[in-house]
Scaffold this motif. Structure first.
Motif: not given
Length: 369
Positions: A51-56, A77-81, A85-87, A89-94
């Motif tokens: 899941f971290q690799a997918i997030n990356n 908020f990052g999804g169930v899995f 996560l934190d995307l 926060k980094k890129y905004g709600k748009q």
């Protein structure tokens, strides 16, 4: 529906993986995970689970493409899995935002966004719930370029979805629906076996000119850990990987089943002096007919394993293609080891899955045929 029941499934179940004596391996209910050891991708690496690799990969897509957007149920908020996560926060709600609990709406919105020029990355929270979106994906996304005579397309649409057995997901959280979509020209369908493949395949899907579906085996999200390249990289769609070279038998799988077959190959070699070739199909549509048929012609015996039910599972397409192209080279009929033609059970999951013992038994029968 989503948070109260499913977060427990997404967290506690995946943490059931426990380290073995060999710390590079982890054990699930029906297989032992072993990381890729022969990756040729250059550059710095860092330890990540899947899941971290997918997030990356998603972070990379958002960073390199200002038109990229991510949307789905609870992705903010990052999804169930926790793949997103934190995307937000980094890129905004748009650019990273939640949708209503409506899979048809998620797919329809994704098609419209892609047609309008966005790089649309949708999440269907579980592959079992992709069926309400089936019409949008197979009748609209897959055909958009064709019906417009190549004037328009929604090729910048990628749909991610967790799939497969997870320990106690039962009939609504354990299905593997890849074969349904493999019948649809215009789509691409991939299934990664671990973090390195997940990152590279996801970036390839996001940047591909055709709409892509990537089914991510959910049991691998936390238990699959590898040294993943930190740079931006892509891996080919439509190219299978030969993970173990062999001469007596070819075994083909994808996703978690690859790790089952690697265990079977080790058992065959150690206990029976049988040399088995293991192929990760990687991509369901398109799939690597050339690699599979070359291997089948070399060994003369083929076993295909997948978690989905037997009838019309993608193993049937592989078996038919091998029969058409390699018939005179075969020493035995192609064997499929799959789930039975029943809904996915709860307490009977161990009997449903194609375990290493079921695959080993069928492999030995193939050798003795």
């Amino acid at each position: 529906m989503v948070l109260n029941k499913i977060v427990k499934l997404g967290g506690e179940v995946l943490q059931s993986a426990v380290p073995l004596k060999n710390k590079s391996q982890r054990c699930a209910s029906h297989f032992v995970y072993s990381p890729d050891s022969n990756s040729t991708i250059k550059g710095d690496r860092t330890k990540m689970n899947m899941f971290q690799a997918i997030n990356n990969a998603l972070d990379t897509a958002l960073k390199t493409d200002p038109k990229a957007i991510i949307f789905g149920e609870d992705v903010g908020f990052g999804g169930v899995f926790r793949c997103t996560l934190d995307l937000q926060k980094k890129y905004g709600k748009q650019r990273v935002f939640n949708t209503p609990l409506c899979e048809q709406g998620i797919a329809g919105f994704g098609i419209g966004a892609a047609v309008a020029g966005s790089t649309a990355i949708a999440e269907i929270q579980f592959a079992d719930y992709i069926f309400p979106a089936f019409d949008q994906l197979v009748n609209e996304a897959a055909k958009y370029r064709y019906r417009s005579g190549n004037l328009f397309d929604c090729g910048k649409l990628t749909v991610r979805s967790p799939c497969g057995a997870v320990g106690h997901g039962a009939l609504y959280h354990s299905q593997s629906p890849e074969a349904y979509f493999a019948h649809t020209p215009g789509l691409k369908v991939v299934v990664p076996r671990g973090p390195i493949k997940a990152k590279g395949l996801l970036l390839s899907c996001i940047r591909d000119p055709d709409p892509c579906l990537i089914f991510e085996p959910k049991v691998l999200y936390r238990m699959a850990v590898e040294e993943v390249p930190t740079d931006d990289y892509q891996l080919p769609i439509g190219k299978a990987d030969i993970l173990i070279n062999g001469s007596d038998l070819t075994m083909i799988g994808w996703g978690t089943q690859v790790h089952v077959l690697k265990e079977v190959a080790d058992l065959l070699k150690e206990k029976h002096s049988i040399s088995a070739e293991v192929i990760d199909l990687v991509s369901i549509l398109p799939w690597d007919v050339d690699t599979v048929c070359k291997s089948a012609s070399k060994t003369g015996r083929v076993l295909v394993a997948h978690e989905a039910p037997l009838t019309s599972g993608f193993g049937a397409e592989i078996a038919a293609t091998i029969q058409e192209n390699c018939f005179l080279k075969l020493s035995a009929p192609v064997v499929r080891v799959t789930g039975p033609d029943t809904p996915f059970p709860h307490v009977f999951e161990p009997f449903y899955l194609p375990t290493k013992w079921r695959c080993l038994d069928e492999a030995l029968k193939l050798i003795d045929y």
